[in-house]
Scaffold this motif. Structure first.
Motif, PDB file in Angstrom:
ATOM      1  N   MET A   1      15.786 -25.290 -12.398  1.00  0.00           N
ATOM      2  CA  MET A   1      15.006 -24.353 -12.990  1.00  0.00           C
ATOM      3  C   MET A   1      13.276 -25.189 -12.330  1.00  0.00           C
ATOM      4  N   LEU A   2      12.344 -24.345 -12.120  1.00  0.00           N
ATOM      5  CA  LEU A   2      10.631 -24.704 -12.021  1.00  0.00           C
ATOM      6  C   LEU A   2       9.525 -24.618 -12.888  1.00  0.00           C
ATOM      7  N   ARG A   3       8.878 -25.819 -13.690  1.00  0.00           N
ATOM      8  CA  ARG A   3       8.458 -25.416 -14.316  1.00  0.00           C
ATOM      9  C   ARG A   3       6.146 -25.970 -13.735  1.00  0.00           C
ATOM     10  N   LEU A   4       5.319 -24.945 -13.916  1.00  0.00           N
ATOM     11  CA  LEU A   4       4.505 -25.563 -13.199  1.00  0.00           C
ATOM     12  C   LEU A   4       3.419 -25.927 -14.350  1.00  0.00           C
ATOM     13  N   PRO A   5       2.831 -27.475 -14.372  1.00  0.00           N
ATOM     14  CA  PRO A   5       2.497 -28.357 -15.121  1.00  0.00           C
ATOM     15  C   PRO A   5       0.916 -27.147 -15.384  1.00  0.00           C
ATOM     16  N   ASP A   6       0.393 -27.293 -16.890  1.00  0.00           N
ATOM     17  CA  ASP A   6      -0.874 -27.185 -17.346  1.00  0.00           C
ATOM     18  C   ASP A   6      -1.769 -27.209 -16.036  1.00  0.00           C
ATOM     19  N   GLU A   7      -1.867 -28.494 -16.080  1.00  0.00           N
ATOM     20  CA  GLU A   7      -2.807 -29.262 -15.280  1.00  0.00           C
ATOM     21  C   GLU A   7      -3.084 -28.455 -13.540  1.00  0.00           C
ATOM     22  N   PHE A   8      -1.886 -27.055 -13.625  1.00  0.00           N
ATOM     23  CA  PHE A   8      -2.274 -26.446 -11.486  1.00  0.00           C
ATOM     24  C   PHE A   8      -2.494 -25.430 -11.851  1.00  0.00           C
ATOM     25  N   ARG A   9      -2.183 -25.097 -12.954  1.00  0.00           N
ATOM     26  CA  ARG A   9      -2.137 -23.413 -13.727  1.00  0.00           C
ATOM     27  C   ARG A   9      -3.664 -22.701 -12.590  1.00  0.00           C
ATOM     28  N   ASP A  10      -4.442 -23.025 -12.868  1.00  0.00           N
ATOM     29  CA  ASP A  10      -5.195 -22.759 -11.976  1.00  0.00           C
ATOM     30  C   ASP A  10      -5.819 -22.106 -11.002  1.00  0.00           C
ATOM     31  N   LEU A  11      -4.899 -23.279 -10.314  1.00  0.00           N
ATOM     32  CA  LEU A  11      -4.823 -23.332  -8.487  1.00  0.00           C
ATOM     33  C   LEU A  11      -3.776 -21.920  -8.264  1.00  0.00           C
ATOM     34  N   PHE A  12      -2.879 -21.737  -9.377  1.00  0.00           N
ATOM     35  CA  PHE A  12      -2.290 -20.286  -9.035  1.00  0.00           C
ATOM     36  C   PHE A  12      -2.918 -18.542  -9.397  1.00  0.00           C
ATOM     37  N   LYS A  13      -4.948 -19.225  -9.764  1.00  0.00           N
ATOM     38  CA  LYS A  13      -5.593 -17.961  -9.951  1.00  0.00           C
ATOM     39  C   LYS A  13      -6.198 -17.233  -9.455  1.00  0.00           C
ATOM     40  N   ARG A  14      -5.775 -17.880  -7.754  1.00  0.00           N
ATOM     41  CA  ARG A  14      -6.516 -17.490  -6.117  1.00  0.00           C
ATOM     42  C   ARG A  14      -5.616 -16.620  -5.795  1.00  0.00           C
ATOM     43  N   PRO A  15      -6.868 -15.545  -5.078  1.00  0.00           N
ATOM     44  CA  PRO A  15      -4.860 -14.666  -4.784  1.00  0.00           C
ATOM     45  C   PRO A  15      -4.460 -15.176  -3.660  1.00  0.00           C
ATOM     46  N   PHE A  16      -3.595 -14.900  -3.644  1.00  0.00           N
ATOM     47  CA  PHE A  16      -2.787 -15.756  -2.156  1.00  0.00           C
ATOM     48  C   PHE A  16      -1.948 -13.897  -1.555  1.00  0.00           C
ATOM     49  N   GLY A  17      -3.529 -13.965  -1.298  1.00  0.00           N
ATOM     50  CA  GLY A  17      -3.342 -12.825  -0.114  1.00  0.00           C
ATOM     51  C   GLY A  17      -4.685 -12.481   0.168  1.00  0.00           C
ATOM     52  N   ILE A  18      -4.649 -11.054   0.554  1.00  0.00           N
ATOM     53  CA  ILE A  18      -5.776 -10.040   0.374  1.00  0.00           C
ATOM     54  C   ILE A  18      -5.845  -9.439  -1.101  1.00  0.00           C
ATOM     55  N   LEU A  19      -7.199  -9.772  -1.225  1.00  0.00           N
ATOM     56  CA  LEU A  19      -8.187  -9.032  -2.381  1.00  0.00           C
ATOM     57  C   LEU A  19      -8.786  -8.139  -2.157  1.00  0.00           C
ATOM     58  N   PHE A  20      -7.995  -5.794  -2.822  1.00  0.00           N
ATOM     59  CA  PHE A  20      -8.827  -4.928  -2.608  1.00  0.00           C
ATOM     60  C   PHE A  20      -8.995  -5.109  -3.689  1.00  0.00           C
ATOM     61  N   ALA A  21      -9.819  -3.907  -3.737  1.00  0.00           N
ATOM     62  CA  ALA A  21     -10.454  -3.643  -5.335  1.00  0.00           C
ATOM     63  C   ALA A  21      -9.887  -2.568  -6.072  1.00  0.00           C
ATOM     64  N   THR A  22      -9.208  -1.490  -5.421  1.00  0.00           N
ATOM     65  CA  THR A  22      -8.096  -0.376  -5.792  1.00  0.00           C
ATOM     66  C   THR A  22      -7.130  -0.612  -5.139  1.00  0.00           C
TER      67      THR A  22
END
Length: 167
Positions: A1-22
């Motif tokens: 099992m893998l856990r994401l440490p709190d200090e890296f959570r902001d890295l995962f708030k960026r889009p991991f692909g192309i962002l569309f409005a709708t």
């Protein structure tokens, strides 16, 4: 099992692909492709337009609030997995691999499905389109290819392995 440490959570708030409005902006890109959705709102948005994803991954919540619409996804088998918030469990990975090998599938996550995009990119075949919601911004579309897999593997380096059981 893998856990994401709190200090890296902001890295995962960026889009991991192309962002569309709708979601409507994304639909023209789906024709002829295997489509996977991660999240209740994105899944519901496609289903309400008569578009059935090959794989839908939901947890019954949106932005930590209950999502009161349960998708009616006729013909899809349901795979139930446990995956706590901030984690990627072996059970989630196995469930995604099972879904990829036999579609259509609805993967219901007891816990949180937010990080499922990462192992899904690694499990899906080239050309698969993965859609997920970017809170308060729109819908992210990621087409699976070797570059996407390399980025997913890089994101996994921020996780730590833990030995715990979640039931």
């Amino acid at each position: 099992m893998l856990r994401l440490p709190d200090e890296f959570r902001d890295l995962f708030k960026r889009p991991f692909g192309i962002l569309f409005a709708t979601i409507d902006e994304v639909i023209p890109h789906l024709s002829g492709r295997t489509v996977c959705t991660v999240g209740d709102v994105v899944t519901d948005s496609l289903l309400s337009r008569g578009i059935y994803p090959d794989i839908a991954i939901i947890d019954g919540y949106t932005m930590r609030s209950p999502f009161l619409k349960t998708p009616l996804y006729a013909g899809a088998r349901t795979i139930n997995v446990a995956n706590p918030a901030g984690m990627i469990t072996d059970e989630l990975i196995s469930g995604l691999q099972d879904a990829v090998s036999d579609t259509p599938a609805l993967v219901f996550v007891d816990g949180e499905e937010d990080l499922a995009v990462i192992p899904l990119v690694l499990a899906a075949s080239d050309g698969t389109v993965i859609l997920y919601g970017q809170p308060n911004e729109g819908v992210v579309m990621r087409v699976v290819d070797e570059e996407a897999r390399m980025e997913a593997r890089k994101l996994l380096t921020f996780f730590v392995e833990v030995n715990a059981t979640f039931k």
